[in-house]
Design a protein around this motif. Structure first.
Motif: not given
Length: 138
Positions: A116-125
């Motif tokens: 989840t953290a990786v996916l949210v980070t990718i989304y934000i970036l």
């Protein structure tokens, strides 16, 4: 409370659930303004999404609010997220996830949190970066 004329086919129970989640998100977002470990913008975006599907009046109130509206206005207009907001969100999310992974011994839960953290980070970036400051100095 009068029936919702903007969403006449939406079941009443669903509308109340969305309103409840929306107001809880507003409360958490406001707390997040003062509490550094609680993010403001994601909660206000969730509130806006819930209100958009349940109450046009509350959606308008939130998006035009002089203190809360600027936190989400750029994102809702498709202009992006302020760089400070991106750094703040990612910078607080990873230590929180790290601590959670340390405290939770279940491998599947750790995997879910990290994914989840990786996916949210990718989304934000991947979101546009709003180049103007979030709040104007007075």
């Amino acid at each position: 409370m009068a029936p919702d004329t903007a969403h006449p086919n939406r079941p009443r129970l669903l509308r109340y659930v969305l309103l409840s989640i929306g107001w809880l998100s507003v409360a958490l977002g406001v707390i997040g303004i003062f509490l550094p470990v609680l993010p403001t913008t994601p909660f206000l975006l969730l509130a806006a999404a819930c209100f958009a599907r349940s109450s046009p009046r509350f959606y308008h109130w939130l998006t035009s609010h002089p203190r809360l509206g600027p936190w989400i206005a750029g994102y809702l207009r498709g202009q992006g997220i302020p760089l400070k907001g991106k750094v703040y969100a990612i910078g607080l999310m990873w230590p929180s996830i790290g601590l959670s992974c340390y405290l939770v011994p279940l491998p599947w839960a750790r995997g879910l949190m990290l994914t989840t953290a990786v996916l949210v980070t990718i989304y934000i970036l991947r979101q546009k970066t709003l180049r103007q400051p979030l709040h104007k100095q007075s």
